[in-house]
Design a protein around this motif. Structure first.
Motif, short mmCIF file in Angstrom:
data_model
loop_
_atom_site.label_atom_id
_atom_site.label_comp_id
_atom_site.label_asym_id
_atom_site.label_seq_id
_atom_site.Cartn_x
_atom_site.Cartn_y
_atom_site.Cartn_z
N ARG A 6 54.87 4.66 -11.87
CA ARG A 6 54.58 3.20 -11.91
C ARG A 6 53.03 3.11 -11.83
NH1 ARG A 6 59.56 2.41 -8.17
NH2 ARG A 6 60.94 1.86 -9.41
N LEU A 7 52.22 4.00 -11.26
CA LEU A 7 50.82 4.11 -11.22
C LEU A 7 50.45 4.31 -12.61
CD1 LEU A 7 50.16 6.85 -8.35
CD2 LEU A 7 50.28 4.33 -8.45
N ARG A 8 51.03 4.86 -13.53
CA ARG A 8 50.48 4.76 -15.13
C ARG A 8 50.40 3.38 -15.69
NH1 ARG A 8 50.08 10.01 -17.05
NH2 ARG A 8 51.16 11.50 -15.93
N LEU A 28 57.00 -0.38 -23.96
CA LEU A 28 58.05 -0.98 -23.13
C LEU A 28 57.98 -2.50 -23.25
CD1 LEU A 28 56.92 0.72 -19.75
CD2 LEU A 28 58.73 1.44 -21.11
N THR A 29 58.95 -3.21 -22.93
CA THR A 29 59.03 -4.63 -23.07
C THR A 29 58.10 -5.12 -21.87
OG1 THR A 29 61.00 -4.76 -21.46
CG2 THR A 29 61.16 -4.32 -24.04
N PRO A 30 57.63 -6.24 -22.17
CA PRO A 30 56.98 -7.00 -20.89
C PRO A 30 57.87 -7.10 -19.71
CG PRO A 30 56.31 -7.99 -22.80
CD PRO A 30 57.37 -7.09 -23.31
N SER A 31 58.93 -7.45 -19.79
CA SER A 31 59.83 -7.57 -18.71
C SER A 31 59.97 -6.37 -17.91
CB SER A 31 61.32 -8.39 -18.94
OG SER A 31 61.85 -7.25 -19.63
N ALA A 32 60.04 -5.11 -18.66
CA ALA A 32 60.08 -3.65 -17.89
C ALA A 32 58.69 -3.50 -17.13
CB ALA A 32 60.44 -2.74 -19.10
N VAL A 33 57.51 -3.81 -17.85
CA VAL A 33 56.37 -3.39 -17.11
C VAL A 33 56.31 -4.21 -15.74
CG1 VAL A 33 53.84 -4.03 -17.14
CG2 VAL A 33 55.21 -2.79 -18.99
N SER A 34 56.60 -5.77 -15.88
CA SER A 34 56.79 -6.75 -14.92
C SER A 34 57.66 -6.03 -13.75
CB SER A 34 57.17 -8.15 -15.23
OG SER A 34 56.03 -8.77 -16.06
N LEU A 37 55.92 -3.30 -11.95
CA LEU A 37 54.90 -3.73 -10.89
C LEU A 37 55.25 -4.39 -9.73
CD1 LEU A 37 52.55 -5.15 -13.82
CD2 LEU A 37 52.16 -3.20 -12.32
N ALA A 38 56.51 -5.07 -9.82
CA ALA A 38 57.11 -5.53 -8.80
C ALA A 38 57.58 -4.59 -7.72
CB ALA A 38 58.16 -6.47 -9.05
N ALA A 39 58.33 -3.63 -8.44
CA ALA A 39 58.83 -2.21 -7.54
C ALA A 39 57.57 -1.55 -6.79
CB ALA A 39 59.63 -1.47 -8.33
N LEU A 40 56.44 -1.37 -7.60
CA LEU A 40 55.36 -0.74 -7.10
C LEU A 40 54.54 -1.72 -6.02
CD1 LEU A 40 53.21 1.40 -7.37
CD2 LEU A 40 52.00 0.34 -8.95
N GLU A 41 54.43 -2.88 -6.11
CA GLU A 41 54.02 -3.83 -4.89
C GLU A 41 55.09 -3.85 -3.72
OE1 GLU A 41 51.88 -7.40 -6.89
OE2 GLU A 41 53.72 -7.62 -6.74
N GLN A 42 56.37 -3.53 -4.00
CA GLN A 42 57.62 -3.14 -2.77
C GLN A 42 57.10 -2.12 -2.23
OE1 GLN A 42 61.37 -3.73 -4.50
NE2 GLN A 42 61.70 -5.84 -3.91
N GLU A 43 56.93 -0.80 -3.11
CA GLU A 43 56.54 0.36 -2.56
C GLU A 43 55.35 0.43 -1.76
OE1 GLU A 43 58.72 2.98 -6.02
OE2 GLU A 43 56.61 2.87 -6.01
N SER A 44 54.51 -0.12 -2.14
CA SER A 44 53.08 -0.28 -1.59
C SER A 44 52.79 -1.02 -0.47
CB SER A 44 51.90 -0.38 -2.44
OG SER A 44 51.98 -1.62 -3.03
N GLY A 45 53.80 -2.30 -0.35
CA GLY A 45 53.63 -3.20 0.68
C GLY A 45 52.58 -4.09 0.58
N ALA A 67 42.27 3.39 -7.83
CA ALA A 67 41.45 4.54 -7.61
C ALA A 67 42.06 5.75 -7.35
CB ALA A 67 40.24 4.32 -6.29
N HIS A 68 43.13 5.66 -6.48
CA HIS A 68 44.04 6.70 -5.97
C HIS A 68 44.86 6.98 -7.21
CE1 HIS A 68 42.93 7.22 -1.88
NE2 HIS A 68 43.08 5.88 -1.46
N ALA A 69 45.19 6.18 -7.97
CA ALA A 69 46.02 6.63 -9.32
C ALA A 69 45.29 7.26 -10.19
CB ALA A 69 46.40 5.23 -10.06
N HIS A 70 43.86 7.25 -10.33
CA HIS A 70 43.13 8.05 -11.42
C HIS A 70 43.07 9.54 -10.62
CE1 HIS A 70 41.97 4.54 -13.27
NE2 HIS A 70 40.79 4.38 -12.55
N THR A 71 43.09 9.65 -9.31
CA THR A 71 43.04 11.13 -8.63
C THR A 71 44.71 11.54 -8.97
OG1 THR A 71 41.53 10.26 -7.22
CG2 THR A 71 42.78 12.37 -6.79
N VAL A 72 45.44 11.01 -8.58
CA VAL A 72 47.03 11.33 -8.65
C VAL A 72 47.34 12.08 -10.07
CG1 VAL A 72 49.30 10.65 -8.53
CG2 VAL A 72 47.78 10.18 -6.74
#
Length: 304
Positions: A6-8, A28-34, A37-45, A67-72
């Motif tokens: 999801r960081l990608r 990907l489809t726009p809905s898949a990306v959305s 991203l929603a799941a990433l927001e849940q994971e990150s809080g 910024a952390h995504a670039h490193t990871v």
């Protein structure tokens, strides 16, 4: 736990500024990306994106995570490189996105060298203008870019990319044979201020170089005829349609009918060419030999 896949997607959205464009780049489809991203927001809080008209922008939390995504992601590239090196056999395909002159003068000779020295490495070539190849690498469409420095290009310290400088070359003035300055050994750009100009379309890195060179010479570029094919540019100059600036290597082996090539005096326009891979991938056993072959193929191209 944050899913690095999801960081990608977050990085693609940050690069392309819209969910639709990021989805297209990632196949990907726009809905898949959305959804991702929603799941990433849940994971990150945290809320990571804010809609702005037709686009999106990252929140402060989104910028921190990016910024952390670039490193990871760079570290994951390094892990893949080390695992590939551990596996031993250097066999596989490398996709290289490159501009036309770079393909002819640099990439093709590098492929010949690789076929002799590293027959297990297959190079797949994608024709792409100098400003198109870097997004292809970032989006995973290509493994390596042969690119040109341009206005707005990622900087050398960009955390997403590792760059290898290859060569720099001047642009020469291409004039109609009947032009009053055709017999001079060198021309000042300011002497061509009133001319009609021929050159690449806006957005092409070489257009940016021409534009800046004319600005520094004290006049605005009056671009009358446009083509991204330098053979067409030279043909138009030979027809008397105007004058042009063309990278020196692009003129190699070209028919220069009814034209004269004249070096530019003073601070000349320069095309700077480099190779780039995703940061962390520069030591990959498939990519490092290609980078080395490109560097060896450019010996003697830096002229001035």
């Amino acid at each position: 736990m944050i899913d690095p896949r999801r960081l990608r997607i977050l990085r693609a959205v940050a690069d392309h500024r819209t969910v639709t464009a990021a989805a297209a780049a990632l196949y990907l489809t726009p809905s898949a990306v959305s959804q991702q991203l929603a799941a990433l927001e849940q994971e990150s809080g945290h809320t990571l994106l804010i809609r702005t008209g037709r686009g999106v922008r990252l929140t402060a939390a989104g910028e921190i995570l990016l910024a952390h995504a670039h490193t990871v992601l760079a570290q994951l590239e390094r892990a893949e490189a080390e695992l590939a090196a551990h596996a031993g056999g250097v066999t596989g395909e490398v996709t290289v996105a490159a501009f036309a002159t770079g393909i002819a003068e640099v990439l093709a000779p590098a492929i010949v060298r690789l076929a002799e020295e590293r027959p297990g490495i297959r190079v797949r070539v994608r024709d792409a203008e100098g400003d198109e190849s870097l997004p292809m690498v970032l989006d995973g469409e290509a493994d390596l870019a042969l690119a040109v420095e341009y206005r707005g290009a990622p900087r050398e310290d960009d955390r997403r990319l590792a760059r290898v400088p290859l060569y720099a070359e001047p642009f020469d003035a291409v004039l109609p044979a009947a032009h009053p300055l055709a017999d001079t050994g060198r021309v000042e750009l300011a002497e061509l201020a009133d001319s009609d100009w021929i050159g690449p379309h806006p957005g092409n890195p070489c257009h940016d170089v021409m534009l800046l060179a004319c600005e520094l010479a004290g006049f605005p570029l009056r671009l009358v005829h446009t083509s991204d094919d330098f053979r067409a540019v030279v043909a138009l100059a030979g027809a008397g349609a105007g004058v042009a600036l063309v990278p020196r290597s692009a003129l190699l082996g070209m028919e220069l009918k009814n034209t004269v090539v004249v070096p530019v005096a003073g601070p000349a326009a320069t095309r700077r060419v480099f190779a780039a891979v995703r940061r962390g991938a520069e030591t990959h056993p498939l990519l490092s030999p290609v980078l080395e072959a490109l560097a060896r193929a450019t010996d003697g191209l830096s002229t001035g």
